[in-house]
Design a protein around this motif. Structure first.
Motif, short mmCIF file in Angstrom:
data_model
loop_
_atom_site.label_atom_id
_atom_site.label_comp_id
_atom_site.label_asym_id
_atom_site.label_seq_id
_atom_site.Cartn_x
_atom_site.Cartn_y
_atom_site.Cartn_z
N CYS A 198 51.13 46.61 111.83
CA CYS A 198 51.31 45.43 112.66
C CYS A 198 52.73 44.93 112.50
CB CYS A 198 50.33 44.34 112.23
SG CYS A 198 48.61 44.86 112.40
N PRO A 199 53.29 44.25 113.50
CA PRO A 199 54.69 43.87 113.45
C PRO A 199 55.02 42.95 112.29
CG PRO A 199 53.61 42.76 115.26
CD PRO A 199 52.64 43.78 114.72
N TRP A 200 54.07 42.13 111.88
CA TRP A 200 54.36 41.22 110.78
C TRP A 200 54.36 41.92 109.44
CZ3 TRP A 200 49.88 41.09 113.58
CH2 TRP A 200 48.69 41.31 112.90
N LYS A 201 53.82 43.14 109.36
CA LYS A 201 53.82 43.89 108.11
C LYS A 201 54.96 44.89 108.05
CE LYS A 201 50.77 44.75 105.42
NZ LYS A 201 49.75 44.94 104.46
N THR A 202 55.39 45.40 109.19
CA THR A 202 56.43 46.43 109.20
C THR A 202 57.81 45.87 108.98
OG1 THR A 202 56.77 46.30 111.58
CG2 THR A 202 55.12 47.89 110.80
N GLY A 203 57.96 44.57 109.20
CA GLY A 203 59.27 43.96 109.05
C GLY A 203 60.14 44.17 110.28
N THR A 204 59.57 44.66 111.37
CA THR A 204 60.31 44.86 112.60
C THR A 204 60.50 43.52 113.27
OG1 THR A 204 59.28 47.02 112.85
CG2 THR A 204 60.29 46.08 114.81
N SER A 205 61.72 43.03 113.29
CA SER A 205 61.95 41.69 113.82
C SER A 205 61.66 41.60 115.32
CB SER A 205 63.37 41.23 113.52
OG SER A 205 64.30 42.06 114.16
N ASP A 206 61.91 42.65 116.06
CA ASP A 206 61.65 42.62 117.50
C ASP A 206 60.15 42.55 117.77
OD1 ASP A 206 64.38 42.83 117.93
OD2 ASP A 206 64.29 45.01 117.92
N GLY A 207 59.40 43.35 117.05
CA GLY A 207 57.94 43.30 117.19
C GLY A 207 57.40 41.95 116.77
N ASP A 218 50.14 30.22 116.72
CA ASP A 218 51.30 30.73 115.99
C ASP A 218 51.33 30.25 114.54
OD1 ASP A 218 51.86 28.20 117.29
OD2 ASP A 218 53.94 28.44 116.66
N GLU A 219 50.48 29.28 114.18
CA GLU A 219 50.43 28.85 112.78
C GLU A 219 50.02 29.99 111.87
OE1 GLU A 219 46.35 28.27 114.36
OE2 GLU A 219 48.31 27.66 115.09
N ASN A 220 49.25 30.94 112.39
CA ASN A 220 48.81 32.07 111.56
C ASN A 220 49.98 32.93 111.10
OD1 ASN A 220 46.09 31.36 111.73
ND2 ASN A 220 45.82 32.49 113.63
N ILE A 221 50.84 33.31 112.02
CA ILE A 221 51.98 34.16 111.64
C ILE A 221 52.98 33.36 110.80
CG2 ILE A 221 53.34 33.80 113.75
CD1 ILE A 221 53.00 37.11 111.85
N ASN A 250 42.80 28.48 110.11
CA ASN A 250 41.35 28.47 110.18
C ASN A 250 40.75 29.25 109.00
OD1 ASN A 250 38.71 28.31 111.00
ND2 ASN A 250 38.94 29.71 112.72
N ILE A 251 40.37 28.52 107.96
CA ILE A 251 39.75 29.14 106.79
C ILE A 251 38.51 28.34 106.40
CG2 ILE A 251 41.81 30.24 105.87
CD1 ILE A 251 42.09 27.82 103.95
N LYS A 298 42.81 36.39 104.36
CA LYS A 298 41.88 35.91 105.40
C LYS A 298 42.61 35.70 106.72
CE LYS A 298 38.18 34.60 102.72
NZ LYS A 298 36.79 34.67 102.89
N VAL A 299 43.78 35.09 106.66
CA VAL A 299 44.55 34.84 107.88
C VAL A 299 45.03 36.17 108.47
CG1 VAL A 299 46.67 33.79 108.79
CG2 VAL A 299 45.17 32.49 107.27
N TYR A 300 45.45 37.09 107.62
CA TYR A 300 45.84 38.42 108.09
C TYR A 300 44.67 39.07 108.82
CZ TYR A 300 47.23 43.31 108.08
OH TYR A 300 47.52 44.58 108.47
N GLY A 301 43.48 38.99 108.23
CA GLY A 301 42.29 39.57 108.86
C GLY A 301 42.02 38.97 110.22
N LEU A 302 42.20 37.66 110.35
CA LEU A 302 42.02 37.02 111.66
C LEU A 302 42.99 37.57 112.68
CD1 LEU A 302 41.59 33.25 110.66
CD2 LEU A 302 39.86 34.73 111.69
N MET A 303 44.25 37.69 112.29
CA MET A 303 45.25 38.21 113.23
C MET A 303 44.96 39.67 113.57
SD MET A 303 48.92 36.53 112.18
CE MET A 303 48.97 37.15 110.50
#
Length: 175
Positions: A48-57, A71-74, A113-114, A140-145
């Protein structure tokens, strides 16, 4: 009250109002999405883009989450990643309090949301913060996303347009 909230409940596949959050059509997004096997927005191995560190993604995914009012999740996930990098116990305490007040506390301005149990365990773990104090709630938040927002992002017109632009850009470069 119903009238005021009505504008928030309308979700559109159109992203024209959010184009300011997207990278330019030519350039960064195109470089990000070389093909489905590169570490772009979505990779074949499911990164996922938030794990790869790809700023464009990440920028595109953030823009999508803004359209969905989630957007609060990311932002929370990224705050947790930043929190883990701290070596100083003083900074851990300060950042833990800030994250708790902004994202975890009941009625926090950007509350994620937890469930109650997770919130309470996190509150207790932050009484003596360590780099792993936020791991459970972050997971938990990662799982939601991962299970909810990200699949919708991959089906969105926004993502499909980026893929088309990137494919067209790569076609021109290979000629």
């Amino acid at each position: 009250m119903k009238t005021r909230l009505g504008c928030l409940s309308r979700k559109s596949d159109s992203y024209s109002d959010f184009s300011q959050f997207l990278p330019p059509a030519e350039g960064t997004a195109a470089r990000c999405l070389k093909d489905s096997s590169s570490r772009g927005l979505a990779t074949r191995n499911g990164d996922c883009p938030w794990k790869t560190g790809t700023s464009d993604g990440l920028s595109a995914f953030r823009a999508f989450l803004k359209t969905e009012f989630s957007d609060e999740n990311i932002e929370f996930w990224m705050a947790c990643e930043d929190y883990k990098k701290n070596k100083s116990s003083t900074k851990l305490v300060s950042k833990a309090n800030k994250i708790y007040k902004e994202f975890i506390d009941v009625q926090a301005p950007r509350e994620v949301n937890i469930d109650y149990g997770t919130r309470e365990r996190t509150r207790k773990s932050l009484e003596a913060p360590s780099p792993s104090s936020l791991d459970e709630v972050q997971a938990k938040v990662y799982g939601l996303m991962e299970k909810d927002s990200y699949p919708r992002f991959l089906r969105s017109k926004m993502y499909q347009d980026i893929v088309k632009r990137t494919h067209a850009h790569n076609q021109r470069r290979s000629v």
